[in-house]
Every structure is written in C-alpha cells, then in structure tokens.
Scaffold this active site. Structure first.
Site, PDB file in Angstrom:
ATOM      1  N   LEU A   1     -46.202 -40.901  91.634  1.00 50.52           N
ATOM      2  CA  LEU A   1     -47.201 -41.375  90.330  1.00 50.52           C
ATOM      3  C   LEU A   1     -48.105 -42.080  91.017  1.00 50.52           C
ATOM      4  O   LEU A   1     -49.522 -42.024  90.626  1.00 50.52           O
ATOM      5  CB  LEU A   1     -46.268 -41.974  89.479  1.00 50.52           C
ATOM      6  CG  LEU A   1     -47.219 -42.341  88.319  1.00 50.52           C
ATOM      7  CD1 LEU A   1     -47.709 -41.231  87.570  1.00 50.52           C
ATOM      8  CD2 LEU A   1     -46.211 -43.315  87.126  1.00 50.52           C
ATOM      9  N   GLY A   2     -47.690 -43.135  92.237  1.00 50.98           N
ATOM     10  CA  GLY A   2     -48.937 -43.897  92.756  1.00 50.98           C
ATOM     11  C   GLY A   2     -49.088 -45.189  92.024  1.00 50.98           C
ATOM     12  O   GLY A   2     -50.140 -45.620  91.775  1.00 50.98           O
TER      13      GLY A   2
ATOM     14  N   GLY B   1     -13.266 -41.209 100.464  1.00 49.79           N
ATOM     15  CA  GLY B   1     -13.070 -39.915 100.725  1.00 49.79           C
ATOM     16  C   GLY B   1     -13.379 -38.948  99.509  1.00 49.79           C
ATOM     17  O   GLY B   1     -13.466 -37.898  99.752  1.00 49.79           O
ATOM     18  N   ASN B   2     -13.756 -39.917  98.619  1.00 53.80           N
ATOM     19  CA  ASN B   2     -14.412 -38.921  97.314  1.00 53.80           C
ATOM     20  C   ASN B   2     -15.691 -38.717  97.367  1.00 53.80           C
ATOM     21  O   ASN B   2     -16.290 -38.094  96.778  1.00 53.80           O
ATOM     22  CB  ASN B   2     -14.185 -39.688  96.154  1.00 53.80           C
ATOM     23  CG  ASN B   2     -12.794 -39.676  95.713  1.00 53.80           C
ATOM     24  OD1 ASN B   2     -11.880 -40.491  95.431  1.00 53.80           O
ATOM     25  ND2 ASN B   2     -12.502 -38.618  94.962  1.00 53.80           N
ATOM     26  N   SER B   3     -16.371 -39.475  98.275  1.00 48.12           N
ATOM     27  CA  SER B   3     -17.991 -39.254  98.668  1.00 48.12           C
ATOM     28  C   SER B   3     -18.305 -37.574  98.764  1.00 48.12           C
ATOM     29  O   SER B   3     -17.754 -37.170  99.552  1.00 48.12           O
ATOM     30  CB  SER B   3     -18.319 -39.943  99.778  1.00 48.12           C
ATOM     31  OG  SER B   3     -18.476 -41.375  99.520  1.00 48.12           O
TER      32      SER B   3
ATOM     33  N   ASP C   1     -29.453 -39.797  99.010  1.00 51.52           N
ATOM     34  CA  ASP C   1     -28.048 -39.699  99.566  1.00 51.52           C
ATOM     35  C   ASP C   1     -27.517 -38.208  99.320  1.00 51.52           C
ATOM     36  O   ASP C   1     -26.291 -38.140  99.023  1.00 51.52           O
ATOM     37  CB  ASP C   1     -27.230 -40.490  99.144  1.00 51.52           C
ATOM     38  CG  ASP C   1     -25.890 -40.923 100.067  1.00 51.52           C
ATOM     39  OD1 ASP C   1     -25.889 -40.261 101.133  1.00 51.52           O
ATOM     40  OD2 ASP C   1     -24.950 -41.530  99.670  1.00 51.52           O
TER      41      ASP C   1
ATOM     42  N   HIS D   1     -24.602 -39.587 103.607  1.00 55.08           N
ATOM     43  CA  HIS D   1     -23.688 -40.336 104.707  1.00 55.08           C
ATOM     44  C   HIS D   1     -22.480 -39.639 104.989  1.00 55.08           C
ATOM     45  O   HIS D   1     -21.943 -40.260 105.688  1.00 55.08           O
ATOM     46  CB  HIS D   1     -23.503 -41.736 103.770  1.00 55.08           C
ATOM     47  CG  HIS D   1     -22.605 -41.592 102.577  1.00 55.08           C
ATOM     48  ND1 HIS D   1     -22.891 -41.697 101.254  1.00 55.08           N
ATOM     49  CD2 HIS D   1     -21.100 -41.634 102.500  1.00 55.08           C
ATOM     50  CE1 HIS D   1     -21.917 -41.599 100.484  1.00 55.08           C
ATOM     51  NE2 HIS D   1     -20.778 -41.446 101.192  1.00 55.08           N
TER      52      HIS D   1
END
Length: 512
Positions: free
Chosen positions: A311-312, A254-256, A176, A146
């Site tokens: 895995l399904g 801003g830490n992302s 992400d 993001h």
C-alpha cells in the site's frame, strides 16, 4: 521469568537439546489454482447433525469422519544438513592456510604441507522434523519455511510409511510458508477450505507429527482470528506477517507445517506456532489461515516467488491512548497512517498522515494483523477500495496496488543466473602458470548481471567466495543458495585472480 520469543518454531530440531522459549514458531491477473479446493472436490457433510432454530448438534462421528478424511493427507518432513563446522572444513576453514591468496603467494606445495591429515567427507545429519500437507494429486506439499530452511535434503514420509525425497519449489520467509514436491502416486489430498468463513468457537482438528508421533490428531476450538502474537503479548515484532488463527488444539514440536482442518475435513490453516513458557503446549496454538496460504503457494507455483503488493504507508494500530492523544473521531479501531510514501497506491488514493484506514478491498483492517492479512491476499495490479476516516468523516478511495519497486510488473524468483555469467574450469597449464590448484573461470559476462555491475571482467578466476574455496560451478550455485538464505548480509565477497596474475576482490550484493 522474563518472556522471550523463539523463532525456531514447532519443528523438532534434532540438534537442540533444550528450550527456553515462549513463542515457538511451530502479473496482474491471479493464476489458476493448482491445488484442490473444497469447491472442486466432493466431500461429505461436516456432521450428520440436526438443526433446530440456530442450534447445531455435533456428534462424535463428525470428529472421526474429519480425522479419517485428513490423516492420510498429512506427511512427516525430515530435514538433513551437513553440520556447519564440517561444512567449513569441506570448503577450507583452517585460517590463513586455506586462503586462496596464501596459495597464490606461497604455492600449493606449502598449502599441502599444512594439511597433514586427510579430511573425511562430511556426513549429513537430521536437523529437524516437521509436518506438511498434500494439496494436489501430483505431489505438491505445503509446509512451514522454518521446517525446510537450511536443509540440504528433505525426506517426506507418508502415513502409509512410503518415503520420498522432496524438492523445494519455493519458500516465503515473510509468511513462514514453503512449497515442496514429491513424485509419488496415489496421494491423498486435503481440499483447501476458506478460513474467512471460520467463526470463533468453531471446532477444529490439528493433524501432524508432534515429537515424531506420526498421524496425531488433536481437537479444539477457534479461540481468536487475525491474532498478532507480538503485539498481543507486548513483545517486539519479529518481522514478517503475523495474522494467525488461534486455537486451543494441542500442538507441539513436530506439528509445524501440519494441517488445521474444520469438521468438513477442509484445510483452513497451517499450524505454525505456540505460545508457552516451557516450549511445549500450554493452551495457545497458532495457524496461518488459508486466506494467506492459497495466495502464497499459488504465486510460488506460478512464478517461483510471491507477488507481494504494497500500500505504501507506515502506520500504527489504533489504540485507546492514540485515539485520545490524536483526538480521533468517527472510529475507535483501525490503522493510523503515520507516513505516505511516494509512487505508491496510498499516494494515488490521496491518503494523508493522520487518516485511519478501516477497510482495504472490502476486508476489515481493525488491527495490524487484519491489515497484514488483507494486503497479503492481493497482488500488484489489483485495484482496491480503501475506506478511511479523516477529521471524523468517512471517505472512500480507489487505488492500484504496486510492488516494492513501485510498479505492477511480475517478479521472478532470483537464482544464480542473476549473476550474469557462465563458468568454466581451469586447465593444468593455467594452474601451473598462476600457482593455484583450484578455481573457476568467469566467461560470457552479461552487462546487466550482478558480476558485471560489480566491476568483474571476463576471464577472472574465482578462488573463494565468503572464505569458501571454489572448485566448480556447483560450488558457486551452492554458495549462492546459502548466502541468499542466510539471515546475515546477503553479499558475495569474492577473491580471485586474472590470467595476468593480478589479484582482485569484489563485493556482489544479492538482495537488491
């Protein structure tokens, strides 16, 4: 006040004026790792501590040493993009007068009369600010998806104030995570640690650029592991993979994409989200563990996309209510199987609805988050042992994990080459005979490409894609990229004309 989830994460968005959020989203063989790991880099001890029995004594120097070892390995990532309204004007967004078919029927002179004012070239603006972590000496940086999503340009600033433009190697919205790269010498690398060794209560540091304050270090402890935010707070699932390290280290916008490190100075997570009623730190921050990060970035580096195993099954996390309702015996936690899909590892293993999976590949699956983290660490083609309960009895089975197509083949990142065509400009003679002023001719169609499968034939002249005028092959590439990254339906709606004068329209899906 009703709680709501916010997916715009910790990244400082320059265009967002206020926040009303609760959650801020702050081949069969594994390829060799390209990043630096803790085992491949000599590092000092996490503390000059003495041990007595089971006690460990941690001093202030441990925090100072960890901060000094990591602060230069965290960068600022600024994203730039052209405002959407200006971008639409650039490609022609003035209603029917910008429709290429209007030009075809009424001619370019009529079109030009409608355009009384010359258009200014749209200018890029900063749209976001986040962080990133240098994981290799040759400039690879891991950050959040993001942070870089929808960016037309990325600018990376090192702790020594050197600036570099970055290129996107690849990204994975499901986790992400994104991998970007800069060409720069003398880079400080943070070695990759093992998040599975983390213990609840252990000290950690968060390093990033909250609100643009560069090289900020905060401390806290591990509050929980394998945390699924949505299920924990009773909110609808946001989709994707949620299995976070929860800490109380202060993290803000801003830490992302910044680093979560242990006191050895090893990377053990990528800071991604907070949970708050105000949009600012309120005691709960979340990081993607390196058990997921290592697999994702290694796949992106090697293949351009994640080799995701399935895995399904469809399932629910076992709850006390479900245990009572289904009269579950043998275990009170695990993954309750609702449905088993055909041509999957679960079918091969003999799983049935009503089974309760408690372990996958020697990794516990007591919750949805643990199940997601476990399956994410594997690739199609990996054989895993599945431990499950059926009618109160413990069973073990083995199966080979597969991809979403039901096989174990390597998948590659999709790009505009999947359209299966070459492109050429149109000459003045063609423009005059058809009465058009722009367009791109389709040549060398591949029968297995997306264009051919949609029914397009050689010689077709593309005039617009999704309402945006097309004048060059670069326009097609840019629009392809924008559509595939869009949250909307990933389809190219193409209008154009054949050299015979016959107008045609095609819908070309990009997500199959």
């Amino acid at each position: 006040m009703k709680k709501e989830l916010i997916t715009s994460a910790i990244a400082c968005a320059a265009l967002i004026a206020s926040v009303t959020a609760l959650v801020v989203r702050a081949d069969n063989a594994r390829p060799d790792t390209f990043f630096t790991t803790a085992s491949s880099q000599t590092s000092s001890q996490s503390s000059q501590s003495a041990s007595k029995g089971n006690a460990r004594f941690i001093s202030q120097d441990d925090f100072v040493r960890a901060a000094e070892q990591t602060v230069n390995g965290v960068v600022s990532v600024k994203s730039f993009a052209t405002p959407q309204s200006r971008r639409q004007q650039q490609y022609g967004g003035d209603g029917m007068y910008d429709d290429p078919l209007f030009e075809f029927f009424f001619g370019p002179q009529q079109r030009r009369r409608q355009q009384q004012q010359p258009r200014e070239e749209p200018k890029q603006q900063q749209t976001g600010l986040g962080s990133g972590v240098i994981i290799s000496p040759d400039g690879y940086i891991v950050t959040n998806n993001h942070v870089i999503a929808d960016a037309e340009r990325l600018e990376v600033t090192l702790n020594d104030n050197r600036n570099f433009n970055a290129t996107v190697v690849g990204s994975d919205p499901d986790t992400d995570l994104a991998l970007i790269k800069i060409d720069a010498p003398d880079l400080h690398v943070i070695p990759m640690g093992n998040s599975e060794d983390l213990r609840v209560g252990e000290w950690v540091l968060a390093v990033g650029n909250p609100f643009g304050f560069t090289s900020t270090v905060t401390s806290g402890i591990v509050s929980a592991k394998a945390r699924n935010i949505s299920s924990s707070v009773g909110e609808p699932s946001r989709g994707g993979i949620e299995s976070y390290i929860q800490t109380d280290a202060a993290v803000n916008r801003g830490n992302s994409g910044g680093a979560l490190v242990n006191l050895k100075g090893e990377l053990i997570g990528i800071n991604t989200a907070i949970y708050s009623q105000t949009g600012t730190y309120a005691g709960c921050s979340f990081a993607i563990p390196t058990s997921i990060v290592q697999k994702v970035v290694n796949d992106i580096h090697s293949f351009g996309t994640v080799q995701r195993a399935y895995l399904g099954i469809s399932f629910r996390e076992l709850t006390p209510e479900l245990v009572s309702e289904k009269a579950i015996k043998g275990t009170s936690s695990g993954i309750y199987v609702l449905e088993v899909n055909d041509r999957t590892a679960a079918r091969q293993a003999g799983l049935q609805p009503g089974d309760v999976i408690v372990s996958l590949g020697n990794k516990p699956t007591r919750s949805t988050a643990e199940m997601q983290e476990a399956i994410t660490s594997f690739s199609p083609g990996n054989e895993v042992e599945i431990v499950f309960y059926r009618d109160g009895k413990k069973h073990t089975a083995k199966a080979t994990l597969r991809n979403s197509k039901g096989d174990v083949n390597i998948t590659r990142a999709d790009n505009e080459s999947s359209l299966g065509a070459a492109f050429a400009g149109i000459d003045e003679s063609m423009s005059r005979s058809l009465g058009i002023s722009h367009g791109v001719a389709v040549t060398e169609l591949d029968d297995n490409g997306r264009f051919a499968k949609a029914g397009m034939r050689d010689g077709f002249i593309i005039l617009s894609i999704n309402g945006n005028r097309v004048s060059s092959s670069d326009d097609i590439k840019a629009l392809y990229k924008a559509i595939t990254k869009s949250a909307n339906e990933k389809v190219m709606f193409i209008s154009g004309i054949y050299p015979t004068g016959k107008a045609a329209y095609y819908a070309v899906p990009l997500d199959d």
